[in-house]
Design an enzyme around this catalytic site. Structure first.
Site, mmCIF file in Angstrom:
data_model
loop_
_atom_site.group_PDB
_atom_site.id
_atom_site.type_symbol
_atom_site.label_atom_id
_atom_site.label_comp_id
_atom_site.label_asym_id
_atom_site.label_seq_id
_atom_site.Cartn_x
_atom_site.Cartn_y
_atom_site.Cartn_z
ATOM 1 N N LYS A 154 14.566 5.607 -0.355
ATOM 2 C CA LYS A 154 13.604 4.422 -0.050
ATOM 3 C C LYS A 154 12.565 4.991 0.982
ATOM 4 O O LYS A 154 12.897 4.908 2.299
ATOM 5 C CB LYS A 154 14.528 3.303 0.494
ATOM 6 N N GLU A 211 17.438 9.806 12.906
ATOM 7 C CA GLU A 211 16.348 10.828 13.658
ATOM 8 C C GLU A 211 15.325 9.430 14.105
ATOM 9 O O GLU A 211 14.511 8.966 13.338
ATOM 10 C CB GLU A 211 15.683 11.402 12.638
ATOM 11 N N CYS A 237 7.248 11.728 16.284
ATOM 12 C CA CYS A 237 8.323 11.508 16.911
ATOM 13 C C CYS A 237 8.265 12.455 18.058
ATOM 14 O O CYS A 237 8.975 12.188 19.117
ATOM 15 C CB CYS A 237 9.560 11.433 16.226
ATOM 16 N N GLU A 296 7.103 3.952 22.954
ATOM 17 C CA GLU A 296 6.811 4.629 22.313
ATOM 18 C C GLU A 296 5.452 4.066 21.753
ATOM 19 O O GLU A 296 5.567 2.847 21.117
ATOM 20 C CB GLU A 296 7.703 5.045 21.208
HETATM 21 P P1 NAD Z 1 10.883 1.546 10.783
HETATM 22 O O1 NAD Z 1 12.156 1.515 11.600
HETATM 23 O O2 NAD Z 1 10.082 0.427 11.046
HETATM 24 O O3 NAD Z 1 10.954 1.953 9.446
HETATM 25 C C1 NAD Z 1 11.499 3.192 8.802
HETATM 26 C C2 NAD Z 1 12.168 2.703 7.640
HETATM 27 O O4 NAD Z 1 13.050 2.015 7.739
HETATM 28 C C3 NAD Z 1 11.167 2.345 6.572
HETATM 29 O O5 NAD Z 1 11.336 2.804 5.191
HETATM 30 C C4 NAD Z 1 11.338 0.827 6.445
HETATM 31 O O6 NAD Z 1 11.177 -0.127 5.244
HETATM 32 C C5 NAD Z 1 12.743 0.737 6.604
HETATM 33 N N1 NAD Z 1 13.407 -0.226 7.082
HETATM 34 C C6 NAD Z 1 12.925 -1.333 7.977
HETATM 35 N N2 NAD Z 1 13.915 -2.204 8.338
HETATM 36 C C7 NAD Z 1 14.953 -1.938 7.726
HETATM 37 C C8 NAD Z 1 16.273 -2.655 7.390
HETATM 38 N N3 NAD Z 1 16.440 -3.827 8.139
HETATM 39 N N4 NAD Z 1 17.193 -2.221 6.656
HETATM 40 C C9 NAD Z 1 16.854 -0.922 5.977
HETATM 41 N N5 NAD Z 1 15.918 -0.169 6.203
HETATM 42 C C10 NAD Z 1 14.756 -0.838 6.916
HETATM 43 O O7 NAD Z 1 9.998 2.762 11.487
HETATM 44 P P2 NAD Z 1 8.661 3.210 11.329
HETATM 45 O O8 NAD Z 1 7.798 2.305 12.098
HETATM 46 O O9 NAD Z 1 8.362 3.073 9.905
HETATM 47 O O10 NAD Z 1 8.522 4.721 11.872
HETATM 48 C C11 NAD Z 1 8.230 5.111 13.271
HETATM 49 C C12 NAD Z 1 9.338 5.430 13.832
HETATM 50 O O11 NAD Z 1 10.117 6.393 13.348
HETATM 51 C C13 NAD Z 1 9.241 5.868 15.295
HETATM 52 O O12 NAD Z 1 9.925 5.385 16.197
HETATM 53 C C14 NAD Z 1 9.369 7.479 15.191
HETATM 54 O O13 NAD Z 1 9.496 7.933 16.396
HETATM 55 C C15 NAD Z 1 10.433 7.590 14.301
HETATM 56 N N6 NAD Z 1 10.424 8.903 13.735
HETATM 57 C C16 NAD Z 1 11.551 9.892 14.229
HETATM 58 C C17 NAD Z 1 11.227 11.182 13.492
HETATM 59 C C18 NAD Z 1 12.400 12.061 14.139
HETATM 60 O O14 NAD Z 1 12.566 13.161 13.199
HETATM 61 N N7 NAD Z 1 13.134 11.828 15.149
HETATM 62 C C19 NAD Z 1 10.414 11.389 12.605
HETATM 63 C C20 NAD Z 1 9.397 10.556 12.261
HETATM 64 C C21 NAD Z 1 9.531 9.386 12.620
#
Ligand code: NAD
Length: 495
Positions: A180, A255, A289, A390
């Site tokens: 997803k 992650e 990230c 962040e």
């Molecule tokens: P997010 O948590 O809002 O969303 C990420 C994913 O989770 C999306 O596909 C979203 O639809 C899904 N999601 C949201 N709520 C959900 C739920 N209740 N149940 C299941 N799935 C759900 O994060 P974002 O804003 O899209 O991404 C940014 C974050 O990702 C930042 O904190 C960043 O640091 C992190 N990130 C980490 C890495 C790493 O490798 N550590 C890499 C890239 C991004």
């Protein structure tokens, strides 16, 4: 007759090796962050679609995929890698239009992903077990078996890279997947279905269902047919997932976010350190990230580094992501833009000294897009919110320090622990300091060196588990211990 123009249409989900219309989903606009206008219409799955995808993944796991010899699975992954390489011209623009990533960055990433998929292919037939010496009456050994159906849930900042790390490792381990992608970047990930077809993946091994996180993401995490969740995204979502997945005691890999320290000692080569510190703070418009967003500078060179940062900000070419000359594109969404703008207010209110940027860009050629200026704050303390939280915008917070001890103390004073960088020409210091940094990756006199063969993941609230490296397969495998008696004798304890 003029050709009808309008958003490109992606009306199908990829389930069980077929392109199918959603049963209870909908068509949703995908916005180009460089213009603020819809560029595509994309099928979003509903819960029934997710149920179908999980069912297909389970059937494939129990059936052909599970029975396929590991070396054949490896060969299939190699075909996937090559099909991906051939598809780069077809999918690269979709990655850029959805995410706002620069074409130059996307080209580098997608090229590297070919190597990533080959790396995972090379691991597929090396999930070795052990024989365990006991005594002559038993033969004991362990085997490593795939965990089952994996829900891979990804963010929007580098869609094809984040899914590559999960997809490659899960397939190599022998798992099947329901993927997803994030709401704002569904298209390029969806197109992996075409690559799976060309590589000849059996139906159901890879299923792709774009959709809303709080709706189908949540449904996937709670689904009894899913064995494991591999998630990249925010810590807040990870904490919610733990609650949703508790009833079925799901396995999780996370992650999550970071607020990395990028430490510049006075003895460093400042030009090189600046090249690294500025690009690591502003890369992908701050949407990474691994961002080195806290720049810790030793006091004797603090003013000089601050001035260099200010001058460098003025040279960044902000523009359209498809333009080869552009070096900073837009924020990914209106929501992310609003978040970054709110931190400009917070920085001001906290009394940080704004050296550069701090505004949305107001240029006719970028009208409607989510562009902000590369931003630098000086006089930042590690207690300020711009240093603790962040932001995911192109914001460098310059924090002064005196000596190694204080650098380490400030670097580790954060709930995150994903990455860190340090610049010094003192070899002893490089070892001393890197050894005490609480982060999953520490880069010395370089930054953001991430490769297929190097484990990547977070300490503390930056995650659970590792992606990349040989360790990457561990979260997708269970260890089974088998004991075979060589005598077949069982004493009757009730005699
Ligand atoms: P997010 O948590 O809002 O969303 C990420 C994913 O989770 C999306 O596909 C979203 O639809 C899904 N999601 C949201 N709520 C959900 C739920 N209740 N149940 C299941 N799935 C759900 O994060 P974002 O804003 O899209 O991404 C940014 C974050 O990702 C930042 O904190 C960043 O640091 C992190 N990130 C980490 C890495 C790493 O490798 N550590 C890499 C890239 C991004």
């Amino acid at each position: 007759m003029a050709k009808a123009t309008g958003p490109e249409r992606f009306e199908h989900l990829y389930i069980n090796g077929e392109w199918v219309k959603p049963i209870d989903g909908a068509l949703v606009d995908s916005i180009d962050p460089a213009t603020g206008r819809p560029w595509a219409l994309v099928a979003f799955a509903g819960k029934q679609d997710v149920d179908r995808a999980v069912e297909a993944a389970r059937a494939a796991f129990r059936g052909p995929w599970r029975r396929m010899p590991a070396h054949e699975r490896a060969a299939m992954l190699r075909r996937f890698a090559e099909a991906f390489r051939e598809a780069i011209p077809e999918i690269i623009e979709h990655e850029v239009r959805d995410s706002g990533r620069l074409i130059v960055d996307a080209r580098a990433d997608l090229g590297a992903e070919v190597a990533w998929y080959h790396w995972f292919a090379s691991l597929a037939d090396k999930t070795l077990g052990t024989t365990v010496p006991m005594d002559d009456s038993v033969h004991c050994f362990t085997t490593r078996v795939p965990v089952g159906v994996v829900a891979a849930i990804t963010p929007w900042n580098a869609p094809l890279m984040t899914i590559c790390l999960k997809l490659g490792a899960a397939l190599a381990a022998g798992c099947t997947l329901v993927v997803k992608p994030a709401e704002t970047t569904p298209v390029s990930t969806l197109l992996l279905g075409r690559i799976a077809e060309r590589a000849g993946l059996p139906p159901g091994v890879l299923n792709i269902v774009p959709g809303h996180g709080h709706e189908i993401g949540d449904h996937l995490v709670g689904h009894p047919g899913v064995d494991k969740v591999s998630f990249t995204g925010s810590g807040a979502t990870a904490k919610r997932m733990l609650k949703t997945g508790a009833d079925s005691l799901k396995r999780f890999t996370f992650e999550l976010g970071g607020k990395a320290p990028h430490i510049i000692f006075a003895d460093a080569d400042l030009e090189q350190a600046l090249n690294s510190a500025t690009s690591s703070a502003w890369t992908n418009c701050g949407q990474s990230c691994a961002l080195g967003s806290r720049v810790l500078v030793e006091r004797p060179v603090y003013d000089r580094v601050a001035e260099m940062f200010r001058q460098r900000a003025a040279t960044v070419r902000v523009g359209m992501p498809m333009d080869e000359a552009t070096r900073m594109g837009p924020q990914n969404s209106q929501q992310q833009l609003d978040k970054t703008l709110s931190y400009f207010e917070i920085g001001r209110a906290e009394g940080a000294e704004l050296l550069a940027g701090g505004r949305r860009i107001d240029r006719p050629d970028l009208a409607g897009g989510y562009f902000v200026e590369p931003t630098v704050y000086a006089g930042v303390t590690n207690q300020m919110r711009i240093a603790r939280e962040e932001i995911f915008g192109p914001v460098a917070a310059l924090i002064p320090f005196d000596g190694e001890e204080e650098a380490i103390e400030i670097a580790n004073d954060t709930p995150f622990g994903l990455t860190a960088g340090l610049w010094t020409n003192d070899l002893g210091r490089a070892h001393r300091v890197s050894n005490r940094i609480e982060a999953g990756s520490v880069w010395v006199n370089t930054y953001r060196y991430v490769r297929w063969s190097l484990p990547y993941g977070g300490f503390k609230q930056s995650g659970w588990g590792r992606e990349n490296g040989i360790d990457a397969l561990d979260p997708y495998l269970e260890t089974r211990t088998t004991v075979i008696s060589t005598t077949g004798q069982a004493a009757n304890p009730y005699a």
